[in-house]
Design a protein around this motif. Structure first.
Motif, mmCIF file in Angstrom:
data_model
loop_
_atom_site.group_PDB
_atom_site.id
_atom_site.type_symbol
_atom_site.label_atom_id
_atom_site.label_comp_id
_atom_site.label_asym_id
_atom_site.label_seq_id
_atom_site.Cartn_x
_atom_site.Cartn_y
_atom_site.Cartn_z
ATOM 1 N N LEU A 1 0.787 -1.224 0.000
ATOM 2 C CA LEU A 1 0.000 0.000 0.000
ATOM 3 C C LEU A 1 0.822 1.279 0.000
ATOM 4 C CD1 LEU A 1 -2.632 -1.336 2.538
ATOM 5 C CD2 LEU A 1 -2.852 -1.206 0.056
ATOM 6 N N VAL A 2 1.983 1.279 0.650
ATOM 7 C CA VAL A 2 2.796 2.504 0.654
ATOM 8 C C VAL A 2 3.247 2.858 -0.771
ATOM 9 C CG1 VAL A 2 4.882 3.639 1.511
ATOM 10 C CG2 VAL A 2 3.513 2.221 3.055
ATOM 11 N N PRO A 3 3.792 1.905 -1.553
ATOM 12 C CA PRO A 3 4.159 2.248 -2.933
ATOM 13 C C PRO A 3 2.960 2.734 -3.757
ATOM 14 C CG PRO A 3 5.121 0.147 -2.313
ATOM 15 C CD PRO A 3 4.166 0.514 -1.224
ATOM 16 N N MET A 4 1.788 2.154 -3.506
ATOM 17 C CA MET A 4 0.570 2.543 -4.233
ATOM 18 C C MET A 4 0.202 3.997 -3.936
ATOM 19 S SD MET A 4 -3.081 0.550 -3.946
ATOM 20 C CE MET A 4 -2.290 -1.054 -4.016
ATOM 21 N N SER A 5 0.240 4.356 -2.663
ATOM 22 C CA SER A 5 -0.081 5.719 -2.252
ATOM 23 C C SER A 5 0.979 6.698 -2.744
ATOM 24 C CB SER A 5 -0.193 5.788 -0.724
ATOM 25 O OG SER A 5 -0.416 7.099 -0.292
#
Length: 324
Positions: free
Chosen positions: A290-294
């Motif tokens: 999720l961090v890379p996505m955000s």
């Protein structure tokens, strides 16, 4: 830029380890390693389950990217070892890592600071007899969530809808942690919000709304299927998104986190009130993470993110220059 990259020196990407999240850590670490190498960083894989940490010093590593998850990875233990070795590392320091890894301690700190988190009951090993277990729903209501307080990736978690499910749920959680956390179930939208930076300069990235089939955002659906829908932009009203980001930053700073982190929250359906669930100080960096996505939604590529986190690597107590 090339000089900046070279100044990072020889880098170890810590991955694998001995926790229940070893498998996920190997996926995270593999992604980070490839990203750093693609940017010209002299990066090498290092699995603490297979090698002694003091080899980091002996082999001349100058920085460490921690891609470990769970115990002995994000609980302050490896951070403490790196402090003793004097090798700067990514993410939070010893104390913040240790507190954030323990969901009970995290809740105590947040409640003391007036931050909203679901009601809970802590069942120590001596409080897991049938009468203690059956008293929990009376205290916090049904449905509720039962989980090991020092595990991640939804390992050992159960949703309990009736008294008859309580004992099995507690027994499952106790397989992963002697302590068991029972938590009020918040009906609503599951959210996550990453943070980059430290102190006053820390910034919250775009909020992600998570839609899992039948609400089953479990280990399998997190990492091995594509049935979960992630919405970024989140679809929240602008003031709701801003409030989730504000709350996330307050939770992050209160725990003393640095480098990066990711808060998981619930937005209660009936009144749109956000509740903090946990803070991850070494979030996943896999293809589903999720961090890379955000970060991508904020205009930061996976490769840029990895380099940025590595550049922020530090120690709780930076080494003093040698005395003449």
């Amino acid at each position: 830029m090339k000089a900046e990259i070279q100044s990072l020196g020889k880098v170890a990407v810590l991955m694998g380890g001995r926790s229940a999240e070893r498998e996920v850590s190997l996926m995270s670490g593999g992604g980070v390693l490839a990203a750093l190498r693609s940017q010209g960083v002299d990066a090498h894989a290092f699995d603490p389950a297979e090698r002694e940490l003091n080899e980091l010093k002996r082999e001349g590593f100058q920085r460490v990217f921690i891609a470990l998850h769970g115990r002995h990875g994000e609980d302050g233990t490896v951070q403490g070892a790196l402090e003793l070795l004097g090798i700067p590392y990514t993410g939070s320091g010893v104390m913040a890592s240790a507190i954030a890894m323990d969901k009970v301690m995290t809740k105590r700190v947040w409640v003391a600071e007036g931050l909203p988190t679901p009601r809970w009951q802590w069942l120590a090993p001596e409080r897991q007899a049938r009468e203690d277990v059956m008293a929990v729903p009376d205290a916090i209501g049904l449905p509720l969530i039962v989980k090991p307080p020092r595990e991640g990736s939804s390992i050992g978690i159960s949703k309990v809808s009736g008294y008859s499910q309580m004992q099995d749920a507690v027994s499952l959680a106790a397989q992963y942690d002697p302590d068991v956390l029972c938590e009020e179930f918040i009906e609503g939208i599951e959210l996550t919000c990453p943070v980059l930076g430290e102190g006053p300069s820390a910034r919250a990235l775009p909020v992600i709304a998570i839609e899992a089939p039948e609400g089953k955002y479990d280990f399998q659906n997190k990492y091995y299927t594509d049935v979960v829908q992630y919405r970024v932009p989140s679809g929240l009203a602008p003031e709701e998104e801003a409030e989730v980001q504000r709350l996330t930053l307050a939770a992050y700073r209160t725990l003393g986190c640095r480098g990066w982190g990711r808060a998981d929250l619930m937005l209660r359906a009936r009144d749109r009130k956000p509740f903090l669930l946990e803070m991850n100080t070494s979030p996943g960096m896999t293809g589903h993470s999720l961090v890379p996505m955000s970060a991508r939604a904020a205009g930061i590529s996976y490769e840029q993110l990895c380099v940025q986190l590595l550049q922020a690597a530090t120690l709780d107590t930076p080494a003093k220059p040698a005395q003449a």
